[in-house]
Write a protein that holds these residues in place. Structure first.
Motif, PDB file in Angstrom:
ATOM      1  N   ALA A 156      46.217  51.560  45.167  1.00 51.09           N
ATOM      2  CA  ALA A 156      45.062  49.867  44.607  1.00 51.09           C
ATOM      3  C   ALA A 156      45.678  48.787  44.991  1.00 51.09           C
ATOM      4  O   ALA A 156      44.837  47.684  45.399  1.00 51.09           O
ATOM      5  N   ALA A 157      46.891  48.369  44.877  1.00 58.07           N
ATOM      6  CA  ALA A 157      47.944  46.891  45.170  1.00 58.07           C
ATOM      7  C   ALA A 157      47.607  47.109  46.471  1.00 58.07           C
ATOM      8  O   ALA A 157      46.866  45.744  46.764  1.00 58.07           O
ATOM      9  N   ARG A 158      47.658  47.854  47.306  1.00 56.17           N
ATOM     10  CA  ARG A 158      48.464  48.274  48.315  1.00 56.17           C
ATOM     11  C   ARG A 158      46.617  46.959  49.568  1.00 56.17           C
ATOM     12  O   ARG A 158      46.832  47.028  50.059  1.00 56.17           O
ATOM     13  N   ALA A 159      45.614  48.115  48.950  1.00 60.63           N
ATOM     14  CA  ALA A 159      44.003  48.691  49.067  1.00 60.63           C
ATOM     15  C   ALA A 159      43.648  47.469  48.616  1.00 60.63           C
ATOM     16  O   ALA A 159      42.788  46.793  49.817  1.00 60.63           O
ATOM     17  N   SER A 160      43.783  46.621  47.507  1.00 53.31           N
ATOM     18  CA  SER A 160      43.689  45.618  47.101  1.00 53.31           C
ATOM     19  C   SER A 160      43.189  44.149  48.393  1.00 53.31           C
ATOM     20  O   SER A 160      42.309  43.129  48.085  1.00 53.31           O
ATOM     21  N   GLY A 161      44.390  43.859  48.607  1.00 53.13           N
ATOM     22  CA  GLY A 161      44.516  42.912  49.604  1.00 53.13           C
ATOM     23  C   GLY A 161      44.820  41.578  49.420  1.00 53.13           C
ATOM     24  O   GLY A 161      44.995  40.677  50.236  1.00 53.13           O
TER      25      GLY A 161
ATOM     26  N   VAL B 132      42.347  52.225  38.615  1.00 51.49           N
ATOM     27  CA  VAL B 132      42.112  51.147  39.439  1.00 51.49           C
ATOM     28  C   VAL B 132      42.630  49.906  40.528  1.00 51.49           C
ATOM     29  O   VAL B 132      41.932  49.272  40.807  1.00 51.49           O
ATOM     30  N   GLY B 133      43.358  49.964  39.793  1.00 48.96           N
ATOM     31  CA  GLY B 133      45.132  48.373  39.990  1.00 48.96           C
ATOM     32  C   GLY B 133      46.019  48.176  39.107  1.00 48.96           C
ATOM     33  O   GLY B 133      46.106  49.540  38.227  1.00 48.96           O
ATOM     34  N   VAL B 134      46.706  47.313  39.140  1.00 46.00           N
ATOM     35  CA  VAL B 134      47.783  46.605  38.120  1.00 46.00           C
ATOM     36  C   VAL B 134      47.774  45.488  38.174  1.00 46.00           C
ATOM     37  O   VAL B 134      46.992  44.294  38.816  1.00 46.00           O
ATOM     38  N   ALA B 135      48.166  44.966  36.916  1.00 44.78           N
ATOM     39  CA  ALA B 135      47.729  43.563  36.718  1.00 44.78           C
ATOM     40  C   ALA B 135      49.609  43.609  35.520  1.00 44.78           C
ATOM     41  O   ALA B 135      50.331  44.223  35.664  1.00 44.78           O
TER      42      ALA B 135
END
Length: 142
Positions: A20-25, A60-63
């Protein structure tokens, strides 16, 4: 709207969080990692608190929050496949969890969606650092 929550980043979350981090842009000027092993090394640092962003049952991501030159700074990356409200809700949860104020965020000047999400939560532009913009969530007056 789907249910969004933050939870500790478990070992079985790491593949999805990294993807998700890589895909997030999202460009994290202060936390660059090129591959999964550098991501794992970054999340293992003592000054980094990384959490999985969970939408319904899937990561779906990382915070994250980390210390940068004596200040507390937050970072957020959400998959483009996540619900449109997921970044704002994840950031709201992260800022509630990270009580220290002022709280900072540094994003690439070209990352317009990140600027919009930060503004929705109350972050204001603090300084410009080359191609990056540093935002601050100031203390509230009580």
């Amino acid at each position: 709207m789907p249910h969004i929550e933050l939870r500790d980043l478990h070992d079985d979350d790491r593949d999805a969080a990294f993807s998700a981090a890589r895909a997030s842009g999202s460009a994290w000027p202060r936390a660059a990692f090129d591959d999964r092993s550098s991501f794992d090394a970054w999340t293992a640092r003592a000054d980094v608190v990384a959490q999985a962003i969970v939408e319904d049952a899937g990561v779906v991501g990382v915070a994250a929050a980390m210390d940068v030159e004596g200040d507390r700074e937050i970072l957020l990356a959400v998959s483009p496949d996540a619900d449109d409200d997921a970044p704002t809700e994840a950031l709201r949860l992260l800022t509630a969890h990270e009580a220290e104020r002022p709280l900072y965020a540094c994003v690439a000047a070209s990352d317009h969606p990140a600027h919009d999400v930060l503004a929705r939560i109350g972050f204001v532009e603090h300084t410009r650092d080359g191609a990056d913009v540093v935002y601050v969530l100031p203390p509230t007056l009580e």
